[in-house]
Design a protein around this motif. Structure first.
Motif, PDB file in Angstrom:
ATOM      1  N   GLN A  20       1.194  -1.230   0.092  1.00 36.79           N
ATOM      2  CA  GLN A  20       0.000   0.233  -0.502  1.00 36.79           C
ATOM      3  C   GLN A  20       1.024   1.484   0.050  1.00 36.79           C
ATOM      4  OE1 GLN A  20      -4.287   2.011   3.030  1.00 36.79           O
ATOM      5  NE2 GLN A  20      -3.559  -0.382   2.014  1.00 36.79           N
ATOM      6  N   VAL A  21       2.256   1.211   0.447  1.00 33.94           N
ATOM      7  CA  VAL A  21       2.925   2.594   0.343  1.00 33.94           C
ATOM      8  C   VAL A  21       3.824   2.884   0.261  1.00 33.94           C
ATOM      9  CG1 VAL A  21       2.133   2.469   3.193  1.00 33.94           C
ATOM     10  CG2 VAL A  21       4.428   1.677   2.601  1.00 33.94           C
ATOM     11  N   ARG A  31       3.960   5.934  -3.004  1.00 35.15           N
ATOM     12  CA  ARG A  31       2.733   6.726  -2.046  1.00 35.15           C
ATOM     13  C   ARG A  31       3.297   7.640  -1.080  1.00 35.15           C
ATOM     14  NH1 ARG A  31      -2.298   7.572  -2.445  1.00 35.15           N
ATOM     15  NH2 ARG A  31      -2.118   6.733  -3.963  1.00 35.15           N
ATOM     16  N   THR A  32       4.229   7.422   0.208  1.00 35.84           N
ATOM     17  CA  THR A  32       4.946   8.127   0.481  1.00 35.84           C
ATOM     18  C   THR A  32       5.260   9.522   1.064  1.00 35.84           C
ATOM     19  OG1 THR A  32       6.723   7.337   1.435  1.00 35.84           O
ATOM     20  CG2 THR A  32       4.553   6.313   2.546  1.00 35.84           C
ATOM     21  N   LYS A  65      -0.662  -2.857  -6.037  1.00 31.16           N
ATOM     22  CA  LYS A  65      -1.407  -1.995  -5.683  1.00 31.16           C
ATOM     23  C   LYS A  65      -0.743  -1.535  -7.109  1.00 31.16           C
ATOM     24  CE  LYS A  65      -3.572  -2.321  -1.931  1.00 31.16           C
ATOM     25  NZ  LYS A  65      -4.061  -2.766  -1.804  1.00 31.16           N
ATOM     26  N   ALA A  66       0.197  -0.173  -6.687  1.00 31.22           N
ATOM     27  CA  ALA A  66       0.454   0.979  -7.586  1.00 31.22           C
ATOM     28  C   ALA A  66       1.483   0.689  -8.879  1.00 31.22           C
ATOM     29  CB  ALA A  66       1.050   2.478  -6.499  1.00 31.22           C
ATOM     30  N   ALA A  70       4.192  14.540  -4.935  1.00 29.75           N
ATOM     31  CA  ALA A  70       2.665  13.515  -4.043  1.00 29.75           C
ATOM     32  C   ALA A  70       3.230  14.310  -1.860  1.00 29.75           C
ATOM     33  CB  ALA A  70       3.296  12.364  -3.745  1.00 29.75           C
ATOM     34  N   ILE A  99      -1.185   9.644   1.695  1.00 32.53           N
ATOM     35  CA  ILE A  99      -1.168   8.568   2.440  1.00 32.53           C
ATOM     36  C   ILE A  99      -1.884   9.127   3.975  1.00 32.53           C
ATOM     37  CG2 ILE A  99       0.777   6.820   3.645  1.00 32.53           C
ATOM     38  CD1 ILE A  99      -1.274   4.224   4.013  1.00 32.53           C
ATOM     39  N   LEU A 129      -6.076   8.505   0.125  1.00 31.85           N
ATOM     40  CA  LEU A 129      -5.677   7.891  -1.443  1.00 31.85           C
ATOM     41  C   LEU A 129      -5.686   8.573  -2.540  1.00 31.85           C
ATOM     42  CD1 LEU A 129      -5.403   3.968  -0.004  1.00 31.85           C
ATOM     43  CD2 LEU A 129      -3.559   5.649   0.930  1.00 31.85           C
ATOM     44  N   LEU A 140      -1.019  10.000  -7.879  1.00 35.10           N
ATOM     45  CA  LEU A 140       0.097  10.895  -6.014  1.00 35.10           C
ATOM     46  C   LEU A 140       0.714  12.451  -7.295  1.00 35.10           C
ATOM     47  CD1 LEU A 140       2.366   7.625  -6.102  1.00 35.10           C
ATOM     48  CD2 LEU A 140       1.249   8.486  -4.605  1.00 35.10           C
TER      49      LEU A 140
END
Ligand SMILES: Cc1ncc(COP(=O)(O)O)c(C=O)c1O
Length: 234
Positions: free
Chosen positions: A60-61, A65-66, A86-87, A142, A172, A206, A209
């Motif tokens: 997820q991260v 994402r972060t 995911k991404a 992001a 996130i 979420l 990005l």
């Protein structure tokens, strides 16, 4: 399973059969839980002390994402194995396990097979995703738009009793409510904004990005309206 952000819990759970620990750098489904800044370093020390593999679930991260390509890059330490999905495929189905070479060499081609694994279309999408992240300043966006959203929600939370805390990193973001998040999620959906409720009372965001500041403002207006007007569940 042991409590998050508590290395002592690993010590207590350790036994002769333990080979690895697996943690999320930030818990996603668990409610956007950001651990203490030294948590991953302490997990690493624990693993080294007991000769265990450190596995980070970055499904997820990971992949930006972060605000860093891998979330562990915020921590000053490195895992032995990372899981990604995911991404990674930019919307197409793709997952990967990334390991240090001495660990990866335990697998030979075909030893971890799956029917659609490594399919060329998803892999091409994965490569295009990584290139776009590199070339289109996605990590910088992001970081900056994510901290803008977090700060603005924190400002809003000071005026709204039902928001107890706003937490997150990059894109996130979780708003911890003093009640189940469902009515707020439903109000956002009615206004055509996709958010989710996790861990019961956490409104999880979420966003893409590459979200622009203007689109962030439009989304925040919907979220703030939902937080002002959605019914409080009994
Ligand atoms: C951190 C984390 N790990 C694993 C998964 C499961 O991933 P997959 O559906 O690719 O098996 C999820 C799905 O939400 C997740 O958030």
């Amino acid at each position: 399973m042991v409590p998050f952000d508590d290395v002592g819990a690993f010590e207590r759970a350790l036994n002769a059969n333990t080979v690895a620990v697996m943690v999320e750098p930030i818990q996603g489904e668990g409610g956007v839980v950001v651990p203490a800044s030294d948590y991953l370093r302490r997990v690493r020390e624990f693993c080294d002390r007991h000769n265990l593999l450190m596995i980070l679930d970055e499904i997820q991260v990971g992949v930006g994402r972060t605000g860093k390509f891998f979330a562990y890059e915020h921590s000053g330490t490195k895992p032995d194995i990372i899981t990604l999905a995911k991404a990674l495929g930019g919307g197409l189905p793709l997952g990967a396990m990334v390991a240090k070479s001495e660990i990866a060499s335990a697998f030979t081609p075909g030893s971890h097979g799956t029917t659609f694994g490594g399919n060329p279309v998803s892999c091409a999408a994965g490569l295009a995703t990584v290139e776009a992240i590199d070339q289109e300043h996605v990590l910088e966006n992001a970081t900056s738009v994510g901290s803008y959203i977090i700060e603005r929600l924190r400002g809003f939370a000071r005026t709204c009793d039902r928001v107890k805390e706003v937490r997150g990193l990059g894109m996130i973001i979780g708003a911890v409510l003093n009640h189940d998040a469902r009515p707020v999620v439903d109000a956002c959906l009615k206004d055509r904004l996709l958010v989710n409720g996790t861990a019961g009372n956490v409104l999880r965001m979420l966003p893409p990005l590459n979200l622009s500041r203007q689109d962030a403002d439009a989304g925040l207006a919907i979220i703030e309206r939902a937080l002002r007007t959605a019914p409080i569940p009994s």
